[in-house]
Design a protein around this motif. Structure first.
Motif, PDB file in Angstrom:
ATOM      1  N   SER A   7       0.830  -1.201   0.000  1.00  0.00           N
ATOM      2  CA  SER A   7       0.000   0.000   0.000  1.00  0.00           C
ATOM      3  C   SER A   7       0.864   1.251   0.000  1.00  0.00           C
ATOM      4  O   SER A   7       0.560   2.233  -0.676  1.00  0.00           O
ATOM      5  CB  SER A   7      -0.923   0.010   1.217  1.00  0.00           C
ATOM      6  N   HIS A 155      -3.456   3.008   0.151  1.00  0.00           N
ATOM      7  CA  HIS A 155      -3.653   4.073   1.142  1.00  0.00           C
ATOM      8  C   HIS A 155      -5.127   4.198   1.540  1.00  0.00           C
ATOM      9  O   HIS A 155      -5.599   5.302   1.836  1.00  0.00           O
ATOM     10  CB  HIS A 155      -3.186   5.437   0.612  1.00  0.00           C
ATOM     11  N   TYR A 156      -5.846   3.081   1.549  1.00  0.00           N
ATOM     12  CA  TYR A 156      -7.276   3.175   1.832  1.00  0.00           C
ATOM     13  C   TYR A 156      -7.511   3.797   3.203  1.00  0.00           C
ATOM     14  O   TYR A 156      -6.896   3.418   4.201  1.00  0.00           O
ATOM     15  CB  TYR A 156      -7.953   1.797   1.764  1.00  0.00           C
ATOM     16  N   LEU A 157      -8.443   4.748   3.241  1.00  0.00           N
ATOM     17  CA  LEU A 157      -8.806   5.454   4.476  1.00  0.00           C
ATOM     18  C   LEU A 157     -10.261   5.185   4.812  1.00  0.00           C
ATOM     19  O   LEU A 157     -11.143   5.320   3.958  1.00  0.00           O
ATOM     20  CB  LEU A 157      -8.597   6.961   4.315  1.00  0.00           C
ATOM     21  N   ASP A 158     -10.512   4.822   6.063  1.00  0.00           N
ATOM     22  CA  ASP A 158     -11.886   4.610   6.503  1.00  0.00           C
ATOM     23  C   ASP A 158     -12.588   5.948   6.724  1.00  0.00           C
ATOM     24  O   ASP A 158     -11.942   6.955   7.063  1.00  0.00           O
ATOM     25  CB  ASP A 158     -11.889   3.824   7.812  1.00  0.00           C
ATOM     26  N   ARG A 170     -13.390   7.676   0.667  1.00  0.00           N
ATOM     27  CA  ARG A 170     -12.817   6.675  -0.233  1.00  0.00           C
ATOM     28  C   ARG A 170     -13.844   5.601  -0.568  1.00  0.00           C
ATOM     29  O   ARG A 170     -13.917   5.129  -1.709  1.00  0.00           O
ATOM     30  CB  ARG A 170     -11.582   6.062   0.430  1.00  0.00           C
ATOM     31  N   ARG A 189      -5.141  -0.736   3.501  1.00  0.00           N
ATOM     32  CA  ARG A 189      -4.812   0.312   4.470  1.00  0.00           C
ATOM     33  C   ARG A 189      -3.289   0.467   4.578  1.00  0.00           C
ATOM     34  O   ARG A 189      -2.521  -0.391   4.134  1.00  0.00           O
ATOM     35  CB  ARG A 189      -5.424  -0.010   5.825  1.00  0.00           C
ATOM     36  N   GLU A 190      -2.866   1.581   5.165  1.00  0.00           N
ATOM     37  CA  GLU A 190      -1.444   1.852   5.331  1.00  0.00           C
ATOM     38  C   GLU A 190      -0.766   0.711   6.093  1.00  0.00           C
ATOM     39  O   GLU A 190      -1.308   0.208   7.075  1.00  0.00           O
ATOM     40  CB  GLU A 190      -1.234   3.157   6.097  1.00  0.00           C
ATOM     41  N   THR A 192      -0.052  -2.262   4.897  1.00  0.00           N
ATOM     42  CA  THR A 192      -0.468  -3.589   4.461  1.00  0.00           C
ATOM     43  C   THR A 192       0.033  -3.877   3.054  1.00  0.00           C
ATOM     44  O   THR A 192       0.443  -2.977   2.317  1.00  0.00           O
ATOM     45  CB  THR A 192      -1.991  -3.751   4.500  1.00  0.00           C
ATOM     46  N   ALA A 208      -4.504  -3.604  10.968  1.00  0.00           N
ATOM     47  CA  ALA A 208      -5.630  -2.888  10.354  1.00  0.00           C
ATOM     48  C   ALA A 208      -6.168  -3.619   9.142  1.00  0.00           C
ATOM     49  O   ALA A 208      -7.355  -3.543   8.829  1.00  0.00           O
ATOM     50  CB  ALA A 208      -5.195  -1.475   9.971  1.00  0.00           C
ATOM     51  N   ALA A 210      -7.268  -5.033   5.477  1.00  0.00           N
ATOM     52  CA  ALA A 210      -7.805  -4.499   4.230  1.00  0.00           C
ATOM     53  C   ALA A 210      -9.302  -4.723   4.190  1.00  0.00           C
ATOM     54  O   ALA A 210      -9.859  -5.496   4.981  1.00  0.00           O
ATOM     55  CB  ALA A 210      -7.128  -5.160   3.031  1.00  0.00           C
ATOM     56  N   GLU A 221     -14.193  -7.230   5.693  1.00  0.00           N
ATOM     57  CA  GLU A 221     -12.916  -6.954   6.325  1.00  0.00           C
ATOM     58  C   GLU A 221     -12.032  -8.208   6.353  1.00  0.00           C
ATOM     59  O   GLU A 221     -12.521  -9.317   6.577  1.00  0.00           O
ATOM     60  CB  GLU A 221     -13.136  -6.486   7.772  1.00  0.00           C
TER      61      GLU A 221
END
Length: 243
Positions: A7, A155-158, A170, A189-190, A192, A208, A210, A221
């Protein structure tokens, strides 16, 4: 096909690639000659030097693709190829311009390790469509390397509960992607990564994990160690023309 798709290349409190160094060493195996593709950033020399320094403790010799008139020719001497992060549109434009799309596909099909981080991870997907970047240049096509049949959002952000920000989250942007395309999207996510080897795809990195998005499906999840091999058998369905 051997893939290591990160990521991000730098985690808080760590140097470049330091957070994933053990995984990189294991994925490389005996590979010691790496071609680094720095086109996602403007300063190719500085970017290549930073990556060479990060991989030096692993005994890896790094050469920048930008150092040759025909970058694709350098693949003949490499055991692995690594495409770094930056702007995905600039990167993909350069890959097409230098004839690296078919060359990298062939090299990876022949057994070389492909590593990507951020924009380089986007490049492993069928298309550019799930990048987070601004289109600062226009590539000739959105078609990327297609090393995996699904899409990734690095860089997925919740969504932040109670946030007053009125722009799209996102998750909303990925939902918009699924209004036009029926292709799974893995939000990394960061910290990963996913690793493919011998037909198996495994999620690694921080706790965290993905989240997997599908058209008309609730997000799912996954934590480190999850077997995501089923994604390798996805049949992409893009409802609007590529490019």
């Amino acid at each position: 096909m051997r893939l290591l798709l990160l990521s991000n290349s730098t985690a808080p409190g760590h140097g470049p690639l330091e957070h994933a160094r053990e995984e990189i060493a294991d994925a490389l195996g005996g590979a010691r000659r790496m071609l680094f593709v720095p086109y996602a950033q403007a300063d190719h020399d500085a970017y290549t030097a930073a990556i060479a320094g990060a991989l030096a403790p692993l005994g890896v010799e790094v050469r920048g693709a930008h150092t040759a008139d025909r970058p694709a020719a350098l693949l003949e001497e490499a055991d692995a190829v690594f495409i770094g992060g930056g702007n995905s549109f600039r990167l993909l434009t350069a890959l097409h311009r230098h004839g690296l799309i078919p060359a990298i596909r062939a090299k990876v099909a022949a057994g070389a390790l492909y590593m990507g981080s951020s924009a380089g991870t986007n490049m492993a997907c069928p298309t550019l469509r799930t990048t987070n970047d601004m289109p600062i240049v226009q590539p000739p096509s959105f078609d990327a390397l297609g090393l995996v049949p699904f899409q990734i959002n690095p860089h997925y952000l919740d969504p932040v509960p109670g946030s007053t920000h009125m722009g799209e989250t996102r998750a909303k942007r990925i939902a918009e992607f699924h209004e036009e395309n029926d292709v799974p999207v893995l939000g990394l996510r960061e910290g990963t990564w996913v690793r493919a080897d011998q037909g198996r795809l495994t999620l690694g990195g921080v706790a965290a994990g993905a989240v997997l998005f599908g058209r008309g499906l609730a997000p799912v999840e996954y934590g480190p160690g999850a077997d995501l091999s089923a994604l390798l058998h996805t049949e992409p369905a893009f409802d609007s023309p590529l490019g």
